[in-house]
Structures are given as C-alpha cells and as structure tokens.
Write an enzyme that holds these catalytic residues in place. Structure first.
Site, PDB file in Angstrom:
ATOM      1  N   TYR A 123     -46.263   0.862  23.872  1.00  0.00           N
ATOM      2  CA  TYR A 123     -47.034  -0.244  24.439  1.00  0.00           C
ATOM      3  C   TYR A 123     -46.967  -1.502  23.576  1.00  0.00           C
ATOM      4  O   TYR A 123     -46.550  -2.567  24.065  1.00  0.00           O
ATOM      5  CB  TYR A 123     -48.473   0.178  24.697  1.00  0.00           C
ATOM      6  CG  TYR A 123     -49.283  -0.907  25.363  1.00  0.00           C
ATOM      7  CD1 TYR A 123     -49.054  -1.244  26.692  1.00  0.00           C
ATOM      8  CD2 TYR A 123     -50.266  -1.608  24.672  1.00  0.00           C
ATOM      9  CE1 TYR A 123     -49.777  -2.252  27.316  1.00  0.00           C
ATOM     10  CE2 TYR A 123     -50.999  -2.613  25.282  1.00  0.00           C
ATOM     11  CZ  TYR A 123     -50.744  -2.932  26.606  1.00  0.00           C
ATOM     12  OH  TYR A 123     -51.465  -3.938  27.211  1.00  0.00           O
TER      13      TYR A 123
ATOM     14  N   SER B  48     -43.476  -2.962  23.645  1.00  0.00           N
ATOM     15  CA  SER B  48     -43.129  -3.657  24.881  1.00  0.00           C
ATOM     16  C   SER B  48     -43.798  -5.025  24.956  1.00  0.00           C
ATOM     17  O   SER B  48     -43.184  -5.998  25.416  1.00  0.00           O
ATOM     18  CB  SER B  48     -43.520  -2.806  26.092  1.00  0.00           C
ATOM     19  OG  SER B  48     -44.928  -2.721  26.251  1.00  0.00           O
TER      20      SER B  48
END
Length: 271
Positions: free
Chosen positions: A177, A180
């Site tokens: 997460y 990204s």
C-alpha cells in the site's frame, strides 16, 4: 468554483470519496463519467442522475480503460478533468482479514502497555503485491495515458490522483500500500512536468483518516489509533475531500500543479 459545462471522469465512483466527488461535480454543473468496478454500486448510488454516465470496469484493465475513453472521445471530443479515486489498501478479503487480525493484536498489546512489532513482509504473496500495484499504480497510469489526448483537445484541464499519507510517512502496514501510494506521488510530479506546456494541471491528494467503509471496516479501536496520530481528532467526511477536488478541477485552482495536498488533520506536516 463552477464546473459548468465541463466533462469529467471520476474513478472509484461507486463509493467513498469517489462517489462524493461525482455528486459535488454534478452539483457544480459538470457532466461526469463515473467509473467503478461494481455496476451494482453505480446503479444504486448514481442510476437516477441525468448528468452521469456510469461505466463498470476494472481499473487495472488497460483495454477497458481505453474503450471507456474512446467513448468519451466519440461523445464529446474532449475532457476537462480526471479524478483518480479508485484504489485499494488490500487486494482481497483474505488479505483484509489478515491485516485486521494483526491490527487487533496490536491494539490489544497497546491497551496492556506492551510492545508489539507487526511482521508483514514474509506473509505477502507475489499475487497480493501485484494486484495492489495493478490497481493503485497501473490503473492510475492507464487513465492518465488515455485522458491526456482528450485534455489536450480541450486546451487544458486538471488531473487529481489519490495518494495517501502512508506514501509520505513511515507507517506499519503491508508494504504494497505505501509503495503504491508513493509511486502515485512520483507519477504525479513527473506527469505534471510533462503536461504543463499543454495547460494541464496534475496534483495529488494524500489523505489520512477519512470516514469511509474502507477505513472503518477494521473497527473503532483501529480508527482511534489512527486519530491518536492526528492533531485534529476526527475523521474527515468524503464530502469535505470532494470540495478540495472541485477547487482543483475549477478555474480557482489554475495555478496548482505538481502539488501533493495532504488533508490529513496534521498527521503529515510538510516543512
């Protein structure tokens, strides 16, 4: 901050901040193409809106993205704003349950005043890392690439990508997460430089605690732990974030590009 007559695309439009953005944009006079993976969500939330065209697709599917933007080219020949709100913090239900379990264990240790060091790296399968990257990074790239010719045809416009405070500061969570979202920050700045000569502004939002199902699914204790890291002790409502997006997409935001705005209640203080 009128958007009257503007054509906009909002991804992740079936819920949360994407849905709030669609509603704010149509209130301000925009015609909106609402993209989401769930046709059911789109129909339930936006099916009665005359100024909205709903398109169900997987943001990680470049062919589907290209087809959606080809439709916009045929119907309008231009685009004024792209809001990339689609994203995930985990790739599937199994990963969500795994993360929730670790978060609950961490909360239990905190309540007892005990140290707890979560371990994520060795339990992340290749396919989980790939899926989050495909949605959060590849999907953002696919829409920007498809939108650029239409924004140029309009003589300029605005792109706003969703990053996260997790891409700006160190937080204990599965690496896919924050990786990204940090990638979205880098992409935003690179594309802002490339598209500036065409009067296309590219910015990103890096929120912290927003009152969405994606955040609250882990329970109130997890929410309270997040709030403890914020000087302002409340979650933001999706509608508040939508107002920032209206500003960035409107003429009022005409001098903002390459910026990472962080509606994080002070959890991230740039200096």
């Amino acid at each position: 901050m009128s958007l009257n007559g503007k054509i906009a695309v909002v991804t992740g439009a079936g819920s949360g901040m994407g849905l709030a953005t669609v509603r704010a944009f149509i209130r301000e006079g925009a015609t909106v193409y609402a993209l989401d993976i769930s046709q059911d969500n789109l129909d339930r939330e936006l099916g009665s809106e005359q100024a909205v065209t709903t398109i169900a697709l997987d943001i990680a599917d470049s062919t589907a993205i290209n087809e959606a933007f080809a439709r916009i080219a045929t119907e309008h020949g231009k685009l004024d704003a792209l809001i990339n709100a689609a994203g995930v913090n985990t790739p599937n239900r199994r990963a969500t349950e795994w993360l929730d379990s670790i978060n609950h264990t961490m909360m239990d240790h905190m309540k007892r005043g005990e140290a707890f060091a979560p371990e994520f790296l060795t339990d992340i399968p290749d396919e989980d890392f790939d899926r989050v990257m495909r949605i959060n990074v590849h999907g953002t790239f696919f829409t920007i690439r498809a939108a650029a010719p239409l924004l140029k045809a309009a003589g300029g416009g605005a792109i706003v990508n969703f990053a996260s405070v997790a891409g700006l500061v160190a937080l204990p969570m599965p690496a896919y997460y924050p990786a990204s979202k940090a990638a979205v920050v880098g992409m935003t700045r690179a594309v802002a430089g490339e598209l500036a000569p065409f009067n296309i502004r590219v910015n990103a939002l890096a929120p912290a605690g927003i009152h969405t199902a994606l955040l609250t699914q882990s329970g109130d204790e997890h929410v309270q732990a997040l709030l403890s890291m914020q000087p302002l002790k409340r979650l933001a409502e999706p509608e508040e974030i939508a107002e920032t997006l209206v500003f960035l997409a409107s003429d009022a935001g005409a001098h903002y590009t390459g910026q990472i705005l962080s509606p994080s209640a002070g959890a991230y203080l740039a200096g």
